[in-house]
Each structure stands twice: as structure tokens, then as C-alpha cells.
Design a protein around this motif. Structure first.
Motif, PDB file in Angstrom:
ATOM      1  N   THR A  27     -21.370  14.356  37.180  1.00 22.74           N
ATOM      2  CA  THR A  27     -20.913  14.956  35.747  1.00 22.74           C
ATOM      3  C   THR A  27     -19.729  14.717  35.274  1.00 22.74           C
ATOM      4  O   THR A  27     -19.459  14.790  33.897  1.00 22.74           O
ATOM      5  N   HIS A  28     -18.766  14.642  36.129  1.00 22.39           N
ATOM      6  CA  HIS A  28     -17.381  14.416  35.632  1.00 22.39           C
ATOM      7  C   HIS A  28     -16.723  13.415  36.562  1.00 22.39           C
ATOM      8  O   HIS A  28     -17.270  13.320  37.920  1.00 22.39           O
TER       9      HIS A  28
ATOM     10  N   VAL B  69     -18.962   9.822  31.187  1.00 19.49           N
ATOM     11  CA  VAL B  69     -19.051  11.400  31.516  1.00 19.49           C
ATOM     12  C   VAL B  69     -17.113  11.707  31.295  1.00 19.49           C
ATOM     13  O   VAL B  69     -16.483  10.611  31.455  1.00 19.49           O
TER      14      VAL B  69
ATOM     15  N   GLN C 238     -13.498  21.450  32.486  1.00 21.88           N
ATOM     16  CA  GLN C 238     -14.142  22.138  31.483  1.00 21.88           C
ATOM     17  C   GLN C 238     -14.699  21.507  30.489  1.00 21.88           C
ATOM     18  O   GLN C 238     -15.331  22.015  29.458  1.00 21.88           O
ATOM     19  N   LYS C 239     -14.259  20.225  30.480  1.00 23.01           N
ATOM     20  CA  LYS C 239     -14.770  19.265  29.454  1.00 23.01           C
ATOM     21  C   LYS C 239     -16.362  19.016  29.546  1.00 23.01           C
ATOM     22  O   LYS C 239     -16.859  18.979  30.579  1.00 23.01           O
ATOM     23  N   GLU C 240     -16.859  18.897  28.446  1.00 23.26           N
ATOM     24  CA  GLU C 240     -18.383  18.500  28.124  1.00 23.26           C
ATOM     25  C   GLU C 240     -18.655  17.177  27.789  1.00 23.26           C
ATOM     26  O   GLU C 240     -17.672  16.727  26.775  1.00 23.26           O
TER      27      GLU C 240
END
Length: 233
Positions: free
Chosen positions: A82-83, A174, A231-233
Motif C-alpha cells: 500500500t505504501h 503507491v 497518511q497519504k492515499e
């Protein structure tokens, strides 16, 4: 709401010590798991071990050699990441200059024992500020000396025979954090600037005064950068 998973990967001669303070500070944001790779001699096998040990999707951070393992994990299972955070690391292929240096360290460890690496390997990795921190140096020295010479040889073998990581950078989509210390002479800021240009939308954070062991040298600053990244999307 369930907290996301954050997997942190340690580098050469490193263990949970490298990430513990950062992990503690991020405990409200994520469920953190730290991996080290004592006993492994292949980066792809390291990556497969992590993938088999963690369920579902997760944020992934790798320090030094762990950054290369993180990129190998991304290659094998990009849909699960995800990151991505790459700290004090690189993607360049091995060079003719690099190999004699690594073999020289193996020779020194074989002749003098693993403790010789505390002076010949660890100290050059540190910033002047880090070297002045006696508690930190004691912890990192203990970390290095917890390895056997054989385990060191195995990890050097993995690095010398590492896969091509450069090809992965343009494929990353991502949220990606690149982080280096201003005093890191092994994986300098300039190296991360080159990587940043190849990862669309990535952010580069430079920790002033930190060396190659930034997560242990400046855990508050590293955790702050990672908190924003998570916290980034």
C-alpha cells in the motif's frame, strides 16, 4: 477502525534495534512488524520469507539492504504493497570498486572475529553526532556483534548477487518515501535524488545531521516523516 500493517526491514548486520524506536513512535498509526535477515544469503529468498510471514496488504519500509529487499517484495507482489519507504539505500548494480571492499570486510572478520566490524564497518556508517551518542553506539555495537561471521558472509553474498532493482522504480505507483541522512556517505542524498526522479510522485526527506543509520540516529525525525507518508492515499 483497524490500524494498517507496517513492515520494517533491517539491513546488513542489523536487527530490530535499527527500527525499535521508530516503531514505538508509530505504534498509534500502525501495527509494526520488524524483520531481519540473519541466516539468509539471497535477497529474493528474504523477500519471499517476508511475504509468507505477513497476511494481506501492508505498508513496507526498508533500510539499507532492507530497501533492496523491499523492492524485491514489490517486484514479486506489488498488489500487496500500500505504501513504500526506502531509507538510506540504493538501486545501483554492483561495481568493480564495491566487491573488493566487501570481500575485505569478510577477510577482516574471518581473521579477527565479528567484533572488528564495529570499528571497520559500523563507525564509518555513522554521523559525527551519532558517534558522540555513547548509548546508541553501545546498542549498535551489540547489534553488529550479535551476528556470526558466517551470517555476515551470507548477507554479503546476497548483496553481491543482488537482482536488478533499478527496473522496479518506474513501476511503483503507491505513495513512496525516499529518506537519507545529510551525513550518509554510503548511500548519499544524491543517490536518493536519482531514485526520486524515477518514482512518480515520490517524496524525498533529508534528515540533517544523520548518517547511514538514520532510523537509529534520528528516530523522532524519521518517524515524523513516516507518519506523514503513512497518511497519504
Amino acid at each position: 477502525m483497524n490500524k494498517p500493517k507496517l513492515v520494517c526491514l533491517a539491513g546488513l548486520l542489523c536487527d530490530q534495534t535499527m527500527w525499535k524506536s521508530v516503531a514505538d513512535q508509530l505504534s498509534n498509526e500502525a501495527n509494526v512488524e520488524i524483520f531481519n535477515f540473519a541466516g539468509f544469503d539471497d535477497l529474493t529468498e528474504m523477500a519471499k520469507f517476508v511475504l509468507a510471514s505477513v497476511d494481506g496488504d501492508f505498508a513496507l519500509a526498508g533500510h539499507s539492504m532492507g530497501g533492496r529487499v523491499a523492492l524485491e517484495i514489490h517486484r514479486l507482489a506489488p498488489q500487496r504493497i500500500t505504501h513504500l519507504a526506502l531509507l538510506n539505500t540504493g538501486v545501483h548494480p554492483k561495481s568493480d570498486k564495491e566487491i573488493p571492499g566487501r570481500i575485505g570486510l569478510i577477510d577482516a572478520a574471518q581473521k579477527n572475529g565479528i567484533s572488528i566490524l564495529s570499528s571497520q564497518w559500523l563507525i564509518p556508517m555513522m554521523s559525527p553526532n551519532g558517534l558522540k551518542n555513547s548509548t546508541l553506539m553501545a546498542d549498535l555495537t551489540k547489534m553488529v556483534e550479535s551476528y556470526t561471521v558466517e551470517e555476515f558472509e551470507q548477507q554479503i553474498h546476497a548483496l553481491i548477487h543482488r537482482p536488478n532493482a533499478q527496473a522496479q522504480l518506474p513501476l511503483i505507483s503507491v505513495p513512496t518515501l525516499l529518506l537519507s541522512g545529510s551525513e550518509d556517505t554510503w548511500s548519499p542524498v544524491s543517490q536518493h535524488e536519482v531514485m526520486q526522479r524515477q518514482v512518480a510522485g515520490s517524496e524525498l526527506v533529508v534528515i540533517e545531521g544523520a548518517g547511514h543509520m538514520a532510523p537509529a540516529e534520528a528516530p523522532e525525525k524519521v518517524a515524523a516523516a513516516m507518519r506523514v507518508w503513512l497518511q497519504k492515499e
